[in-house]
Design a protein around this motif. Structure first.
Motif, PDB file in Angstrom:
ATOM      1  N   VAL A   4       0.840  -1.191   0.000  1.00 34.16           N
ATOM      2  CA  VAL A   4       0.000   0.000   0.000  1.00 34.16           C
ATOM      3  C   VAL A   4       0.881   1.249   0.000  1.00 34.16           C
ATOM      4  O   VAL A   4       1.815   1.364   0.787  1.00 34.16           O
ATOM      5  CB  VAL A   4      -0.952   0.016   1.217  1.00 34.16           C
ATOM      6  CG1 VAL A   4      -1.752   1.304   1.259  1.00 34.16           C
ATOM      7  CG2 VAL A   4      -1.887  -1.188   1.166  1.00 34.16           C
ATOM      8  N   PHE A   5       0.587   2.150  -0.905  1.00 38.70           N
ATOM      9  CA  PHE A   5       1.292   3.426  -1.018  1.00 38.70           C
ATOM     10  C   PHE A   5       0.263   4.543  -0.973  1.00 38.70           C
ATOM     11  O   PHE A   5      -0.929   4.298  -1.130  1.00 38.70           O
ATOM     12  CB  PHE A   5       2.058   3.500  -2.343  1.00 38.70           C
ATOM     13  CG  PHE A   5       3.193   2.520  -2.444  1.00 38.70           C
ATOM     14  CD1 PHE A   5       4.471   2.872  -2.036  1.00 38.70           C
ATOM     15  CD2 PHE A   5       2.981   1.250  -2.935  1.00 38.70           C
ATOM     16  CE1 PHE A   5       5.518   1.966  -2.122  1.00 38.70           C
ATOM     17  CE2 PHE A   5       4.018   0.335  -3.022  1.00 38.70           C
ATOM     18  CZ  PHE A   5       5.290   0.696  -2.614  1.00 38.70           C
ATOM     19  N   ASN A   6       0.726   5.767  -0.819  1.00 36.31           N
ATOM     20  CA  ASN A   6      -0.168   6.926  -0.870  1.00 36.31           C
ATOM     21  C   ASN A   6       0.066   7.674  -2.175  1.00 36.31           C
ATOM     22  O   ASN A   6       1.205   7.923  -2.561  1.00 36.31           O
ATOM     23  CB  ASN A   6       0.090   7.864   0.307  1.00 36.31           C
ATOM     24  CG  ASN A   6      -0.345   7.253   1.623  1.00 36.31           C
ATOM     25  OD1 ASN A   6      -1.220   6.404   1.649  1.00 36.31           O
ATOM     26  ND2 ASN A   6       0.273   7.666   2.698  1.00 36.31           N
ATOM     27  N   ARG A   7      -1.023   8.026  -2.838  1.00 40.30           N
ATOM     28  CA  ARG A   7      -0.910   8.826  -4.063  1.00 40.30           C
ATOM     29  C   ARG A   7      -0.333  10.188  -3.722  1.00 40.30           C
ATOM     30  O   ARG A   7      -0.707  10.802  -2.737  1.00 40.30           O
ATOM     31  CB  ARG A   7      -2.279   9.030  -4.713  1.00 40.30           C
ATOM     32  CG  ARG A   7      -2.769   7.873  -5.504  1.00 40.30           C
ATOM     33  CD  ARG A   7      -4.013   8.314  -6.271  1.00 40.30           C
ATOM     34  NE  ARG A   7      -4.627   7.224  -6.963  1.00 40.30           N
ATOM     35  CZ  ARG A   7      -4.376   6.932  -8.233  1.00 40.30           C
ATOM     36  NH1 ARG A   7      -3.538   7.658  -8.923  1.00 40.30           N
ATOM     37  NH2 ARG A   7      -4.977   5.915  -8.799  1.00 40.30           N
ATOM     38  N   GLU A  13      -4.850   6.083  -0.340  1.00 35.63           N
ATOM     39  CA  GLU A  13      -4.103   4.836  -0.400  1.00 35.63           C
ATOM     40  C   GLU A  13      -4.361   4.122  -1.717  1.00 35.63           C
ATOM     41  O   GLU A  13      -5.460   4.135  -2.245  1.00 35.63           O
ATOM     42  CB  GLU A  13      -4.491   3.920   0.766  1.00 35.63           C
ATOM     43  CG  GLU A  13      -4.004   4.421   2.101  1.00 35.63           C
ATOM     44  CD  GLU A  13      -4.251   3.430   3.225  1.00 35.63           C
ATOM     45  OE1 GLU A  13      -5.069   2.505   3.060  1.00 35.63           O
ATOM     46  OE2 GLU A  13      -3.617   3.607   4.273  1.00 35.63           O
ATOM     47  N   ALA A  15      -3.283   0.316  -3.660  1.00 41.32           N
ATOM     48  CA  ALA A  15      -2.682  -1.005  -3.516  1.00 41.32           C
ATOM     49  C   ALA A  15      -1.954  -1.364  -4.805  1.00 41.32           C
ATOM     50  O   ALA A  15      -2.521  -1.277  -5.891  1.00 41.32           O
ATOM     51  CB  ALA A  15      -3.756  -2.037  -3.209  1.00 41.32           C
ATOM     52  N   VAL A  43       3.423   8.182  -6.550  1.00 42.53           N
ATOM     53  CA  VAL A  43       3.296   7.880  -5.136  1.00 42.53           C
ATOM     54  C   VAL A  43       4.245   8.726  -4.295  1.00 42.53           C
ATOM     55  O   VAL A  43       5.245   9.243  -4.787  1.00 42.53           O
ATOM     56  CB  VAL A  43       3.525   6.373  -4.852  1.00 42.53           C
ATOM     57  CG1 VAL A  43       2.496   5.524  -5.579  1.00 42.53           C
ATOM     58  CG2 VAL A  43       4.925   5.943  -5.236  1.00 42.53           C
TER      59      VAL A  43
END
Length: 59
Positions: A4-7, A13, A15, A43
């Motif tokens: 999971v990353f953050n835009r 979030e 995936a 990201v």
């Protein structure tokens, strides 16, 4: 295993399955992850941290 990353733009979030990542690079304003399908995601984080996270083994 899904990571999971953050835009970068919204902080939402996202995936990402590392098995389908084609390439990741940092043009200077955030890391761009390019999927095998051609979809691109920008990201948060630096390139080294993103690649390390994509390569993490699941326990």
């Amino acid at each position: 295993m899904i990571k999971v990353f953050n835009r970068k733009s919204t902080g939402a979030e996202i995936a990402i399955n590392p098995a389908f990542v084609e390439h990741a690079h940092d043009p200077g304003d955030g890391v761009i992850v390019i999927m095998q399908s051609g979809t691109k995601f920008q990201v948060e984080g630096n390139l080294e941290a993103v690649i390390k996270r994509l390569n993490e083994k699941t326990r």
